[in-house]
Design an enzyme around this catalytic site. Structure first.
Site, short mmCIF file in Angstrom:
data_model
loop_
_atom_site.label_atom_id
_atom_site.label_comp_id
_atom_site.label_asym_id
_atom_site.label_seq_id
_atom_site.Cartn_x
_atom_site.Cartn_y
_atom_site.Cartn_z
N GLU A 77 0.85 -1.19 0.00
CA GLU A 77 0.00 0.00 0.00
C GLU A 77 0.90 1.25 0.00
OE1 GLU A 77 -3.66 1.76 2.74
OE2 GLU A 77 -2.05 0.60 3.68
N LYS A 176 -10.31 0.30 -0.85
CA LYS A 176 -10.21 0.13 0.60
C LYS A 176 -11.41 0.75 1.28
CE LYS A 176 -7.04 1.19 4.44
NZ LYS A 176 -5.76 1.87 4.80
N CYS A 209 -4.68 -3.28 4.33
CA CYS A 209 -4.26 -2.74 5.61
C CYS A 209 -5.32 -2.88 6.71
CB CYS A 209 -3.80 -1.30 5.44
SG CYS A 209 -2.71 -0.71 6.78
#
Length: 498
Positions: A77, A176, A209
């Site tokens: 990321e 995300k 994440c």
């Protein structure tokens, strides 16, 4: 056939061959070359120049992985552009990423959806090296006043993972959902996305994440959509003792019974490191290094269809702890805040014994035997049972054995990376109200050591051998009680299936 396509771009049926049993995976921990922090945006040409510097580095890793027969590589990321942006300064680093259903190979047809030099280059890396390439970029989508959620500047900016297959075709795009501090310039999608794709070497799911902490999309990909491997670009800031990248990712692979390919940034100045290739039974390769400023390419073989470790799916996480009658709960406890959560700790004052500590309905039990009770090191049994409210709200139930930073009990739970105490044995259990409990064990030097512990079907995390040769930092049962999160984070079964 679409304009600009040839017959070689179309997918035709072929004779079925025996499915692969194993494959070779790679992840790359990347030292990102970041732009200077500025309050004024750079030109698109300058942004592209900066991203191409990072792509040059990543391309070397892709080529090396391909030479070693890797079939897929994951990069981190923020790996192309870094961080520290606002809405205006991120703009020149963005591209419009189309829906993968358009059947597009940017390396062959770069202008089909307008200028997309980053996607073109990633596509060519995949195609030229015959390898799946996973990368993280920022997707830009325009909107107008007919959309009531349209930002005032008329654009959505999404933290986006893209996947190109071994022919350079865009096969997956993921936005995300659970954004973290520092991503205020980005937008979450209106609803969580559940992105999967099939390959000759298994079914893959993807998220990013902080998504790993939530039910949606992470758990749904495994439980409902039945993926074999999770692709996981991250920029994970380590929080010892319970939230190191290698600790949580290894535990998640074990607890969920899937492979996890986790690629992290490497930036020791802000405490970011920790990448790995994790299988349910153990990590195959991992990297955690706060001593150097070098990145790392990890490569390992994995099972296409991994088997859950220790039959975690049939573990009754409260069975043993609920049967305990002779452990007296702690009376002398110390309250310590760890990452906004107020833990209760009791000292292990003797070299061996039994200990119990409770927080509400969660009681944690420990049986232990140290080789030697050192005067310069203190260990404690800790518990937390409640709603975590930093970076989103989610409910935790945690039982943990930790080495305290000093001999003062108020330092229990503070970051510590080394220890000298050896344990002959330990057994940790708790009266958990959730089936989602993730076992984390870290040893001195922040090392994983799957060989020194196992989980029993009655919910005990126990040591494997009579005397471990590795000094213990922490042994933790990290429970996530998803049902007690907000409604948004825990959909009903019918919602999952729609």
């Amino acid at each position: 056939m679409r304009k600009g396509e040839t017959t070689e771009d179309k997918v035709f049926p072929v004779c079925k061959t025996r499915a692969l049993d194993k494959y070779i995976a790679a992840v790359y921990e990347h030292v990102v070359v970041v732009p200077d922090v500025t309050l004024t945006p750079v030109t698109p040409a300058e942004a592209l120049r900066m991203m191409n510097i990072n792509l040059d580095i990543i391309e070397k890793a892709v080529k090396e992985a391909a030479k070693k027969n890797a079939q897929i590589i994951v990069t981190p990321e923020d790996g192309l552009h870094g961080w520290d942006f606002n809405r205006e300064t991120i703009a020149p680093y963005t591209e419009d990423v189309p829906d993968p259903q358009v059947n597009w190979i940017p390396c062959k047809y770069p202008q089909r959806f307008g200028p997309a030099p980053i996607q073109e280059r990633l596509s060519c890396m995949a195609k030229d090296n015959t390898i799946y390439v996973v990368a993280n970029i920022v997707d830009r989508k325009t909107c107008n006043s007919s959309d009531p959620q349209c930002p005032s500047d008329g654009r959505y900016y999404y933290n986006t993972n893209v996947v190109f297959d071994s022919k350079g075709k865009l096969v997956a795009r993921y936005y995300k959902y659970n954004l973290y501090t520092g991503e205020e310039h980005l937008n979450p999608p209106k609803e969580p996305e559940h992105i999967t794709f099939d390959t000759p070497f298994g079914k893959f799911g993807i998220f990013t994440c902080w998504d790993v902490m939530f039910y949606d999309p992470a758990v749904i990909l495994v439980n409902t959509l039945k993926v074999d491997t999770i692709l996981y670009p991250t920029a994970w800031l380590n929080f010892l003792p319970h939230l190191t990248a290698i600790g949580i990712n290894s535990a998640w692979a074990m607890g969920m019974g899937v492979n996890v390919l986790s690629s992290n940034i490497h930036n020791t100045s802000i405490g970011i490191t920790g990448s790995g290739i994790y299988a349910p039974d153990k990590p195959r390769e991992y990297y955690y290094n706060m001593e150097t400023d070098e990145g790392k390419l990890l490569i390992s073989e994995l099972d296409v269809h991994p088997q859950p470790s220790a039959s975690y799916s049939v573990v009754d996480w409260k069975l043993y702890a609920s049967s305990i009658k002779d452990f007296s709960p702690a009376t002398d406890v110390t309250s310590v805040v760890i990452y906004s959560d107020e833990f209760l700790f009791m000292e292990l004052a003797e070299a061996e014994g039994n200990a119990s500590i409770c927080h509400g309905d969660l009681c944690c039990h420990l049986t232990y035997h140290m080789v030697e009770k050192r005067k310069d090191e203190v260990y404690a049994l800790g518990v937390f049972n409640g709603l975590h409210v930093a970076e989103g709200q989610f409910y935790l139930q945690i039982c943990t054995l930790v080495k305290c930073k000093t001999t003062n009990m108020t330092t229990c739970g503070r970051p510590v990376e080394t220890s000298s105490t050896l344990f002959k044995e330990f057994s940790l259990s708790g009266t958990f109200d959730t089936n989602y409990v993730f076992p984390e064990v870290l040893c001195s030097g922040v090392h994983l050591a799957p060989e020194i512990f196992k989980v029993l079907k009655d919910g005990r995390l126990i040591s494997q051998s009579r005397v471990s040769s590795k000094s213990l930092l922490t042994a933790t049962l990290y429970g996530r009680w998803y049902e007690k999160d907000s409604v948004k984070q825990f959909p009903t079964l019918s919602q999952q299936q729609n």
